[in-house]
Write a protein that holds these residues in place. Structure first.
Motif, PDB file in Angstrom:
ATOM      1  N   ARG A 103       0.799  -1.223   0.000  1.00 42.88           N
ATOM      2  CA  ARG A 103       0.000   0.000   0.000  1.00 42.88           C
ATOM      3  C   ARG A 103       0.832   1.273   0.000  1.00 42.88           C
ATOM      4  N   ASN A 104       1.926   1.279   0.735  1.00 44.50           N
ATOM      5  CA  ASN A 104       2.625   2.565   0.833  1.00 44.50           C
ATOM      6  C   ASN A 104       4.140   2.432   0.985  1.00 44.50           C
TER       7      ASN A 104
ATOM      8  N   GLY B  15       7.497   5.823  -4.516  1.00 40.64           N
ATOM      9  CA  GLY B  15       6.618   5.421  -5.606  1.00 40.64           C
ATOM     10  C   GLY B  15       6.733   3.966  -5.985  1.00 40.64           C
TER      11      GLY B  15
ATOM     12  N   GLN C  51       5.917  -0.149  -5.630  1.00 44.86           N
ATOM     13  CA  GLN C  51       4.854  -1.055  -5.221  1.00 44.86           C
ATOM     14  C   GLN C  51       5.288  -2.491  -5.482  1.00 44.86           C
TER      15      GLN C  51
END
Lengths: 432, 304
Positions: free
Chosen positions: A150-151, A155, A157
């Protein structure tokens, strides 16, 4: 006695305090005013803190309560149709695992989708599909089951589990979101009936550019029928070569994928996606053989400035793919390099709310004489369809396919399909 | 060489410091109405951008890749809520990988949670009822009093994220409140003739406007929310319009006009096409502009 003394003390001390402040006030009015101002400021600050911390957080709790459930949805996709060729020939023409491929009725895809937020760090999703095969047996497939971070910072993932490889635009799409009743020819040829999906992990990076630019890098198992251009099922035939049982001996024998996707809004009404994708992995025609697939995709969408329910719109989607397949080990007398290529280009015109007209051109070919191989011959297909969405949750689609293909005795085939979809449960995402 | 490197690092650090000191808050909103209010409250301390444009129905937006980039960089995300963005905001938030603007964080403000919603559904809601929003009608920004409240919530959220400029946000809110309240009295007196009147709407999107200006919406052109009218449903409506002598039909610009024209031909009902959002027309740039345009469109109709 003690009580009256106590009372007296309290009273006198109160008077003294009062007197002293009163005196002070008379003596130095200015200091008190300053003190008062300070106090006022303190109160203000406290009040502000109160409204900031107590009020919004209590409201935020309200939000959480209202929309935190699991997203559960079930979609059913069915087709009926008639073709100028029989079911055996039709299964070669409609090679996608979810394509309507019978004269009569096909249960294309019944899909149970469950997704949600796991914890502050992860989201997860799973798609389980049910099909009815030729023998009338129910088939269950774990189509996708994966987590995404999620975080992560910068940037980044991460995604892991069983999932569709991010290659091109179409491969990742589930059958109920397709613009046509069937899968493009070149994708069925390169990625097999179910599309390219496998077990693995991938990282993606949102590049700090002024426009949307994302880079994906992944590795997945290269074995199985859902990675058909790589370590497909042993004993199967590929371009005349019998596949051996080849297992991964290390990270070298995994499937590597890369994708660079860019999205730019050319105006309020016009947006474009441009992608480049690549795949590298071993294939089972030999012990050291590799396959490479490259692809490029473009998606251009225009939506009217004033639009009702997203209509009218015009969308153009094209993908071009190329495959280089090393067949048999070096030194083997039948050693060869098989080169295939193909493309599809489709146009969707949403001309009034709920109504979409579609046109698609498919083309695929290979080097050498492949005219007898239904998965490698020169093939052209023109498809046209009309889709009606009574609401966001159902659709009816009529499609006509015209095939020109070398391996068929008749060389051509005409098919007509009527497709129906329903969707229950959670609201489906509006895809761009 | 070493010196240059040193200077470069120094410059980099300096620019980082400057960036943090002078950073303006990046605010993304799901509609232009929210952006218009936020830009007044935030003034020069924030950069506001709307993910959708006011000429379109925000419910049917799509999660475009360009939005991912924008939400990734946002410090504050303002949403209408009440399922208005359900088709595109959840996938967008998932792709945006920005923990600052996830629901529950100080950088996420769902304004529907802060106003009194009309049309909350009692009892079970099924999709047989059409596109019914179980949590209430999400078009609440069409009541100027709600606009004032939204501005208040936005100013509080901005103060929480940027306490340094809290007094500015509060002052801007106060000015906004005064401006809209004054204008609201003006708008009301201009639409006095609508008081107590019965009206038909195309979609259930004007209930808050009716509440604010004292008229009542008795029926919709859509037989159920989001369901296109049929010949039969239009004919039933004609009977009702004639029987109850309903004089006005209001609709948003992005709906088909054929049904309205048909009703007009059959019953002489007047049609007012009302902008529903800031940005719906080129000269609607601010929140009060929106009501100026609505009032202008309504003033000339419904007077008989």
């Amino acid at each position: 006695m003690t009580f009256t003394r106590y009372l007296l003390t309290v009273m006198t001390s109160g008077i003294i305090v009062f007197n002293s402040t009163a005196l002070q006030a008379v003596e130095s009015n200015k200091t008190t005013q300053l003190q008062l101002l300070e106090l006022k400021q303190q109160i203000n600050a406290l009040e502000k803190q109160l409204t900031e911390t107590v009020l919004p957080s209590s409201l935020a709790k309200n939000t959480e309560k209202a929309n935190n459930p699991l997203q559960i949805g079930l979609s059913g996709l069915f087709a009926m149709g008639r073709s100028s060729v029989d079911n055996t020939e039709l299964s070669n023409l409609q090679a996608g695992g979810h394509d309507p491929d019978k004269n009569g009725f096909t249960v294309q895809n019944v899909e149970l989708a469950i997704g949600g937020t796991v914890d502050p760090y992860l989201d997860a999703q799973t798609n389980i599909i049910f099909l009815i095969d030729d023998a009338g047996e129910t088939v269950v497939e774990l189509e996708e089951a994966f987590f995404t971070s999620r975080n992560l910072p910068w940037g980044l993932q991460l995604k892991g589990g069983q999932y569709f490889t991010e290659f091109g635009r179409q491969n990742k799409q589930h059958p109920h979101t397709w613009a046509f009743v069937d899968q493009p020819v070149v994708l069925s040829r390169f990625f097999g009936g179910d599309g390219l999906r496998s077990q693995g992990i991938r990282a993606s990076w949102l590049i700090p550019a002024d426009w949307y630019s994302e880079f994906y890098l992944g590795m997945q198992n290269a074995k199985g029928e859902t990675v058909s251009s790589f370590l497909n099922v042993p004993g199967d035939d590929f371009g005349g070569y019998t596949l051996i049982d080849r297992n991964a001996r290390g990270f070298d024998d995994l499937l590597y994928s890369a994708r660079w996707l860019n999205g730019i809004d050319l105006s309020d009404t016009l947006s474009i996606n441009l992608g480049l994708s690549g795949l590298w992995g071993p294939n089972a025609s030999g012990t050291t053989t590799d396959t490479r697939i490259m692809g490029t995709d473009i998606y251009l969408k225009w939506q009217a400035e004033t639009s009702q329910r997203g209509y009218p719109f015009l969308a153009w989607h094209t993908e071009v793919l190329q495959r280089r397949y090393e067949a048999a080990d070096p030194g083997d007398p039948v050693q060869d390099i098989l080169r295939d290529e193909g493309l599809f280009s489709q146009l969707q015109w949403g001309f009034k709310p709920g109504w979409i007209a579609g046109l698609r051109w498919d083309y695929a070919r290979a080097d050498g004489d492949t005219s007898a191989d239904p998965m490698r011959d020169t093939r052209k297909r023109l498809s046209t369809n009309l889709t009606w969405h009574p609401t966001e949750f159902s659709k009816l689609r009529l499609q006509f396919n015209r095939d020109e293909t070398e391996h068929l005795a008749e060389k051509t085939a005409n098919s007509i399909w009527l497709q129906m979809e329903f969707s229950l449960g959670s609201h489906m995402a509006h895809t761009f | 060489m070493k010196l240059i490197l040193k200077q470069f690092i120094y410059l980099l650090l300096l620019s980082a410091v400057i960036n943090t000191v002078h950073a303006t808050l990046r605010v993304e909103t799901t509609t232009q109405d929210l952006a218009a209010i936020a830009s007044v409250i935030g003034g020069s301390h924030i950069e506001v951008h709307s993910l959708t444009i006011g000429t379109r129905d925000p419910h049917f937006a799509v999660a475009k890749p360009s939005m991912i980039r924008r939400v990734y960089r946002a410090d504050l995300l303002l949403v209408i809520g009440a399922d208005m963005e359900i088709g595109w905001l959840p996938p967008l938030l998932q792709s945006a990988r920005n923990s600052r603007v996830q629901p529950g964080s100080p950088g996420y403000l769902d304004l529907s949670e802060t106003v009194k919603l009309l049309g909350k559904q009692q009892g079970p809601v099924t999709r047989d009822m059409g596109d019914v929003h179980a949590r209430g009608n999400p078009h609440y920004w069409l009541d100027p009093r709600n606009g004032v409240h939204m501005a208040k919530m936005i100013s509080e959220q901005l103060s929480q994220l940027d306490p340094e400029h809290a007094t500015d946000y509060y002052a801007n809110f106060k000015a906004f409140e005064k401006n809209v309240n004054t204008k609201f009295q003006q708008w009301r007196s201009e639409l006095k003739h609508l008081n107590g009147k019965t009206v038909i709407a195309y979609h259930t999107s004007f209930v808050y406007l009716a509440e604010a200006f004292g008229f009542s919406i008795v029926d919709e052109v859509e037989p159920k929310p989001g369901i296109s009218p049929s010949a039969a449903s239009l004919n039933a409506l004609i009977t009702r319009i004639k029987k109850e002598q309903i004089g006005l039909l209001i609709m948003a610009p992005y709906y088909e006009r054929r049904s309205a024209r048909y009703l007009n031909e059959e019953t002489d009902i007047q049609i007012a096409v009302l902008p529903q959002s800031v940005g719906a027309e080129p000269d609607i740039q601010t929140y009060p502009d929106l009501f100026d345009a609505i009032v202008k469109a309504l003033k000339t109709t419904g007077e008989n």
